[in-house]
Enzyme design. Structure first.
Site, mmCIF file in Angstrom:
data_model
loop_
_atom_site.group_PDB
_atom_site.id
_atom_site.type_symbol
_atom_site.label_atom_id
_atom_site.label_comp_id
_atom_site.label_asym_id
_atom_site.label_seq_id
_atom_site.Cartn_x
_atom_site.Cartn_y
_atom_site.Cartn_z
ATOM 1 N N GLY A 12 0.818 -1.215 0.000
ATOM 2 C CA GLY A 12 0.000 0.000 0.000
ATOM 3 C C GLY A 12 0.844 1.253 0.000
ATOM 4 O O GLY A 12 0.582 2.197 0.746
ATOM 5 N N MET A 87 -5.081 -6.372 -5.592
ATOM 6 C CA MET A 87 -4.928 -7.423 -6.584
ATOM 7 C C MET A 87 -6.214 -8.184 -6.927
ATOM 8 O O MET A 87 -6.161 -9.198 -7.597
ATOM 9 C CB MET A 87 -3.855 -8.418 -6.131
ATOM 10 N N LYS A 88 -7.334 -7.698 -6.471
ATOM 11 C CA LYS A 88 -8.606 -8.352 -6.789
ATOM 12 C C LYS A 88 -9.372 -7.509 -7.805
ATOM 13 O O LYS A 88 -9.381 -6.292 -7.712
ATOM 14 C CB LYS A 88 -9.463 -8.503 -5.526
ATOM 15 N N LEU A 90 -12.495 -5.783 -9.203
ATOM 16 C CA LEU A 90 -13.645 -5.214 -8.500
ATOM 17 C C LEU A 90 -14.959 -5.580 -9.186
ATOM 18 O O LEU A 90 -15.057 -5.544 -10.412
ATOM 19 C CB LEU A 90 -13.513 -3.698 -8.423
ATOM 20 N N ASN A 102 -7.069 4.120 -9.886
ATOM 21 C CA ASN A 102 -5.966 3.179 -9.747
ATOM 22 C C ASN A 102 -4.670 3.831 -10.221
ATOM 23 O O ASN A 102 -4.681 4.706 -11.080
ATOM 24 C CB ASN A 102 -6.235 1.918 -10.583
ATOM 25 N N HIS A 104 -1.194 2.654 -12.022
ATOM 26 C CA HIS A 104 -0.587 1.528 -12.740
ATOM 27 C C HIS A 104 0.846 1.893 -13.116
ATOM 28 O O HIS A 104 1.087 2.991 -13.619
ATOM 29 C CB HIS A 104 -1.403 1.185 -13.994
#
Length: 187
Positions: A12, A87-88, A90, A102, A104
């Site tokens: 995080g 890492m999931k 949504l 996000n 990236h």
């Protein structure tokens, strides 16, 4: 002041940048919630250290994690979600009801999509002998890394750069990009 939740599966690192910007008055946000799906996520300990509300949400803690996330976000009156290495994928109940951003570690659309995260991105960039890489701050939809781009910041790749040195450059650039991207998005 608007409420934001930060979702992180591991370190995080974006959490630190956001907390610092909020504390300095640069971002007019309240970090209402930090969520992880990983019991070992350092982000959960960081959230505790910052005295932020944090929750572990996965299939071991909730029968329906997607519903639990929605209810937690509602309970904490969150309008925004920032993904800091979450890492999931949504579910639509979140992508349709919240403003999700996000970070990236590439210049999308290059090196985005399934399996393209963290070190895997930097390995591909170095392997393909790219001259430039960077960070993309983008809206999140139901497809990996395909949401509207808010901001991109780039960095030159030097001939002697390695995966490790590029990763370090990108992480430093990301701290700046996250704050600037959020400023643009919430204004």
């Amino acid at each position: 002041m608007k409420n934001i939740a930060i979702f992180a599966s591991h370190n995080g690192s974006g959490l630190d940048a956001i907390v610092e910007a909020v504390n300095k008055g640069i971002l007019p946000l309240n970090i209402a919630l930090v969520v992880s799906n990983n019991t070992k996520a350092k982000a959960l300990q960081k959230a505790k250290d910052y005295k932020l509300t944090c929750k572990l949400v996965n299939t071991k803690t909730y029968d329906d994690p997607d519903d639990a996330l929605y209810l937690l976000l509602q309970e904490h009156k969150c309008e925004y979600i920032f993904l800091s290495g979450y890492m999931k994928k949504l579910p639509s109940i979140l992508t349709c009801n919240f403003k999700i951003i996000n970070s990236h570690p590439s210049l999308l659309p290059k090196y985005g999509g399934t399996g393209m995260y963290g070190r895997f991105v930097h390995e591909a960039v170095i392997k393909n002998k790219e001259k430039v890489s960077g960070v993309t701050i983008h809206e999140v939809n139901e497809q990996y890394d395909e949401g509207k781009i808010i901001l991109q910041k780039s960095v030159k790749i030097l001939p002697d750069d390695t995966v490790d040195s590029l990763e370090e450059k990108i992480k430093n650039l990301e701290k700046i990009a996250i704050v600037k991207g959020l400023q643009l998005y919430i204004s």
